[in-house]
Scaffold this active site. Structure first.
Site, PDB file in Angstrom:
ATOM      1  N   ARG A   1       0.851  -1.201   0.000  1.00 22.97           N
ATOM      2  CA  ARG A   1       0.000   0.000   0.000  1.00 22.97           C
ATOM      3  C   ARG A   1       0.887   1.251   0.000  1.00 22.97           C
ATOM      4  NH1 ARG A   1      -2.573  -3.964   2.829  1.00 22.97           N
ATOM      5  NH2 ARG A   1      -4.845  -4.055   2.817  1.00 22.97           N
TER       6      ARG A   1
ATOM      7  N   HIS B   1      -0.093   3.290   4.761  1.00 27.00           N
ATOM      8  CA  HIS B   1      -0.680   2.227   5.598  1.00 27.00           C
ATOM      9  C   HIS B   1      -0.199   0.837   5.164  1.00 27.00           C
ATOM     10  CE1 HIS B   1      -3.675   4.875   7.654  1.00 27.00           C
ATOM     11  NE2 HIS B   1      -3.576   5.559   6.534  1.00 27.00           N
TER      12      HIS B   1
ATOM     13  N   ARG C   1      -8.659  -3.833   9.913  1.00 25.54           N
ATOM     14  CA  ARG C   1      -7.200  -3.773   9.719  1.00 25.54           C
ATOM     15  C   ARG C   1      -6.668  -2.498  10.374  1.00 25.54           C
ATOM     16  NH1 ARG C   1      -3.425  -1.743   6.003  1.00 25.54           N
ATOM     17  NH2 ARG C   1      -1.538  -3.002   5.855  1.00 25.54           N
TER      18      ARG C   1
ATOM     19  N   ASN D   1      -9.083   6.547  11.295  1.00 29.23           N
ATOM     20  CA  ASN D   1      -7.792   6.585  11.979  1.00 29.23           C
ATOM     21  C   ASN D   1      -8.012   6.633  13.483  1.00 29.23           C
ATOM     22  OD1 ASN D   1      -6.088   6.541   9.739  1.00 29.23           O
ATOM     23  ND2 ASN D   1      -5.967   8.774   9.581  1.00 29.23           N
TER      24      ASN D   1
ATOM     25  N   PHE E   1      -3.170  15.462  -1.035  1.00 26.72           N
ATOM     26  CA  PHE E   1      -2.736  14.196  -0.425  1.00 26.72           C
ATOM     27  C   PHE E   1      -1.389  13.707  -0.961  1.00 26.72           C
ATOM     28  CE2 PHE E   1      -3.076   9.531   0.411  1.00 26.72           C
ATOM     29  CZ  PHE E   1      -3.128   9.595   1.795  1.00 26.72           C
TER      30      PHE E   1
ATOM     31  N   ARG F   1     -11.275  10.948  -1.567  1.00 27.06           N
ATOM     32  CA  ARG F   1     -11.008   9.564  -1.142  1.00 27.06           C
ATOM     33  C   ARG F   1     -11.928   8.588  -1.857  1.00 27.06           C
ATOM     34  NH1 ARG F   1     -11.300   8.778   5.083  1.00 27.06           N
ATOM     35  NH2 ARG F   1     -10.062   6.922   4.659  1.00 27.06           N
TER      36      ARG F   1
ATOM     37  N   TYR G   1      -9.348   5.139  -3.511  1.00 22.30           N
ATOM     38  CA  TYR G   1      -9.134   3.793  -2.968  1.00 22.30           C
ATOM     39  C   TYR G   1      -9.350   2.684  -3.984  1.00 22.30           C
ATOM     40  CZ  TYR G   1      -8.524   5.844   1.641  1.00 22.30           C
ATOM     41  OH  TYR G   1      -8.040   6.557   2.701  1.00 22.30           O
TER      42      TYR G   1
ATOM     43  N   ARG H   1      -2.427  -2.313  -7.074  1.00 22.47           N
ATOM     44  CA  ARG H   1      -1.991  -3.103  -5.922  1.00 22.47           C
ATOM     45  C   ARG H   1      -2.448  -4.555  -6.037  1.00 22.47           C
ATOM     46  NH1 ARG H   1      -3.074  -4.423  -0.607  1.00 22.47           N
ATOM     47  NH2 ARG H   1      -5.282  -3.885  -0.625  1.00 22.47           N
TER      48      ARG H   1
END
Ligand code: HDD
Length: 713
Positions: free
Chosen positions: A87, A90, A127, A163, A176, A373, A377, A384
């Site tokens: 990632r 994170h 997670r 968070n 970001f 966001r 993602y 990924r």
């Protein structure tokens, strides 16, 4: 040809003894995908049984390997491709399964089915993560912790990707990449790992005052938690809850740990990063295996639509929190983590969260960070996890049916039947069809917020106050917490090489939060104290006690870890009595000897030890107990490791109880008495235990801190 170097049958007898009996709809759905090789033949991926897994096919036993060896080629090729990109943020994380249980029918707030009934249980996968460090970095670094939850609801997956602090560093998603590039290791030499104490981070945050609030949280004890079980969780943004009647309210999501909120001290966190980089994931794993299931209460701060503008900050600004004294948290349910994953990669690494995964009854606000966001993602998962079918990976699949006309692509795992992969169609009966919105079980309908605006690239003036809330946070902390904040800024800025960055952070950021804070950090950095900030100081604010960890302890000692130091000649009765009392209170104890070998007790019996003093250092514990026994105490008193153990525990403000001769140890080490240093005669376990428990429940002996600074350890 005979096999070479194959293990014998007796070497192969081990089995996994972990309890895997917990189950829920998600765990049951994973059963289809679990692969259990016990009792099975070793085969190729094509199912061909392998006769020799020790030797490549060669032209003669000293000759070259043959291309023909499809068994070796398949094995090596697969191995060559085992890694996927980590990632971008994170990267280091740990996860667990569990369930969410609703306290009641909350349909007056939201039509979301998982909130619709008392006792309604929904499987979850959560997670936890650090932000800055790579996959292999240490757990206890100073950093924000990610708190990402996937609810596998009957109406689809809801991801709450939060968070452990309630605010973020930037206000607009377009910043970001800049923020992450600044905090990540510097690009020329990839230093530092898992730390924000470097020039690019402080350069960026000192130039971007909106970061001041999140940065002061990152400099507080919240950024070095003692355990992932001891952190709060926040959804950060303002979201909406929407009822079946279409009524929308603004909410902030909260998770409060039943275990309480408590932290490491900085020296301890740094040492743990070297001595046990897996400290947090080990703690979570072990507690779940032992049945100490961590639990959080889920709640919301609710703001009626018509009250949106009643605050002195903007609800859409993710650098702001709503003080709980102003809008209390309404509890909605509880989260329990009761099962560790079976496989790290398949579950923890491949789980893919997205704040855009919501279910009917939950909707977004116009927070510009949240809006960005929603895109980022799913996009990141494409590289990924290697393509758009990542939702089919077992851990990511909803527990309810999912059908649409999205087809093909890499790693397609479904065999879609039917001729018409479009909608509308008149060939496959029109299926799959839309579902109109309904009070329950309906299709998703976005909240019909009315927007009447010009298209602009602008920041709302209501986002402009960057210092009132960092000041509120600082002024709400207890004195020890404030000292730690000053120490953290001083440490981090002390690592910054460029003088102008240090000065800018002190004069343009800290001086606007609190002049005394700025002055103390300035003194530690050898800078002149600023006399005033660059912006008008905020109006006097009431502190918010809910922000101080001092007020967030659980009041008990459940799952706290106590080290019991022993050597030959120890008073075994005291060991047993102390252990029994600790267990009765839900705490755990480990008996540690000079080596891992058993010791002989004063009564001449054998006492097994759990580990050596070096194997489990004091930083792995919350408190220390040294029982009496003249010879045992003498041995410990001669041992540099044992003396360091006690000095270090003292320095880290931990309770220490000593009985009988062991009292001399503390005297010899010159440790002054305080509420956490408890002594008694041999046999006085009951006498020291009550004050010991009280001290442990307060987590640390904060009053000791000034003296502890003088102790070398
Ligand atoms: Fe993020 C991962 C939390 C802002 C882009 N983020 C990620 C994770 C957490 C958060 C907990 C790890 C999820 C996991 O365990 O897989 N992020 C937050 C919070 C934010 C936030 C609480 C602000 C309130 N994030 C944020 C912004 C962007 C991203 C503004 C981009 C515009 N975040 C990502 C990402 C990650 C991610 C790059 C990396 C891996 C992943 O998503 O799956 O897309």
């Amino acid at each position: 040809m005979t096999k070479k170097n194959a293990p014998s049958q007796s070497d192969l007898a081990g089995t996994d003894t972990l309890d895997r009996s917990n189950h829920n709809a998600k765990l049951d759905s994973l059963a289809t995908y679990r692969s259990d090789a016990s009792g099975q033949a070793l085969t190729t991926n094509q199912g061909v049984k392998i006769a020799d897994n020790q030797n490549t096919l060669k032209a003669g036993n000293r000759g070259p390997s043959l291309l023909e060896d499809f068994i070796m080629r398949e094995k090596i090729t697969h191995f060559d491709h085992e890694r996927i990109p980590e990632r971008i943020v994170h990267a280091r994380g740990v996860a667990a399964h569990g369930y969410f249980e609703s306290y009641a029918d909350h349909s007056a707030l939201s039509k979301a089915g998982f909130l619709a009934g008392k006792g309604k249980k929904t499987p979850v996968f959560i997670r936890f993560s650090t932000v800055q460090g790579p996959r292999g970095s240490a757990d206890t670094v100073r950093d924000i912790r990610g708190f990402a939850i996937k609810f596998y609801t009957d109406e689809g997956n809801f991801d709450l990707v939060g968070n452990n602090v309630p605010v973020f560093f930037i206000q607009d998603a377009i910043k970001f990449p800049d923020f992450v590039h600044a905090v990540k290791p510097e690009p020329h030499n990839e230093v530092p790992t898992g730390a924000s104490a470097h020039d690019t981070f402080w350069d960026f945050v000192s130039l971007v005052p909106e970061s001041a609030h999140a940065v002061i949280w990152a400099m507080s004890d919240r950024a070095i938690p003692r355990s992932l079980r001891a952190i709060q969780g926040f959804g950060v943004h303002t979201f909406r809850l929407v009822t079946a009647e279409g009524k929308s309210r603004f909410v902030k999501f909260h998770w409060k740990p039943r275990q309480g909120v408590f932290s490491l001290v900085w020296d301890e966190a740094q040492k743990l990063a070297g001595k046990d980089p897996d400290f947090h994931r080990r703690d979570l794993w072990e507690n779940i295996e032992q049945g100490n299931y961590p639990e959080w209460e889920f709640g919301v701060q609710i703001v009626e639509e018509e009250d949106e503008h009643k605050f002195d900050f903007d609800l859409l600004d993710p650098t702001k929190l709503i003080p709980e004294e102003q809008v209390p948290v309404t509890p909605l349910g509880r989260l329990v983590l009761d099962r560790n994953p079976d496989n790290f990669f398949a579950e923890t690494e491949q789980v893919a969260f997205c704040p855009g995964h919501v279910v009917p009854g939950i909707d977004f606000s116009d927070d510009p960070l949240l809006q960005g966001r929603l895109f980022s993602y799913t996009d990141t998962q494409l590289s990924r996890l290697g393509g758009p079918n990542f939702h089919q990976i077992p851990i990511n699949r909803p527990v309810c049916p999912f059908h649409n006309n999205q087809r093909d692509a890499h790693h397609q795992g479904s065999v879609h039947k039917g001729r018409a992969s479009y909608e509308p169609n008149s060939i496959d009966g029109g299926w799959p069809r839309e579902t109109p919105p309904a009070a329950s079980g309906g299709g998703f309908e976005s909240y019909p917020e009315r927007i009447d605006a010009h298209k602009v690239r602008e920041r709302s003036p209501s986002f402009a106050d960057h210092f009132s809330q960092p000041a509120l946070f600082f002024h709400s902390l207890s004195q020890p917490e404030q000292r730690h904040v000053i120490d953290a800024y001083s440490f981090e800025l002390g690592k910054v090489e460029r003088a102008w960055i240090r000065e800018r952070q002190v004069n343009e950021i800290l001086a606007n939060i609190d002049l005394e804070l700025a002055a103390q950090v300035a003194a530690n950095l050898g800078l002149p104290a600023p006399h005033s900030g660059t912006v008008k100081p905020p109006a006097k604010q009431q502190p918010s006690p809910a922000l101080s960890q001092r007020n967030l302890l659980s009041g008990d000692i459940r799952t706290r870890k106590v080290a019991i130091l022993v050597a030959d000649g120890v008073d075994a009765k005291a060991v047993a009595a102390f252990q029994k009392k600790l267990h009765a209170k839900g705490a755990t104890a480990k008996v540690l000897g000079p080596t891992s070998a058993p010791v002989r007790t004063a009564a001449g019996k054998t006492l097994e030890v759990d580990a050596s003093l070096e194997g489990l250092p004091s930083i792995a514990f919350d408190a220390v107990f040294v029982p009496g026994g003249a010879k045992s105490v003498e041995t410990l008193g001669q041992s540099g490791v044992a003396k360091h153990y006690l000095l270090e525990a003292y320095k880290h403000l931990k309770p220490i109880a000593v009985l009988g001769d062991a009292r001399e140890l503390l005297e010899r080490l010159g440790l002054p008495a305080d509420d956490g240093l408890l002594g008694g005669d041999d046999g006085a376990v009951a006498k020291v235990f009550a004050p010991f428990t009280k001290a442990l429940a307060q987590h640390r002996i904060w009053a000791r801190e000034p003296q502890a600074r003088a102790v070398p350890a």
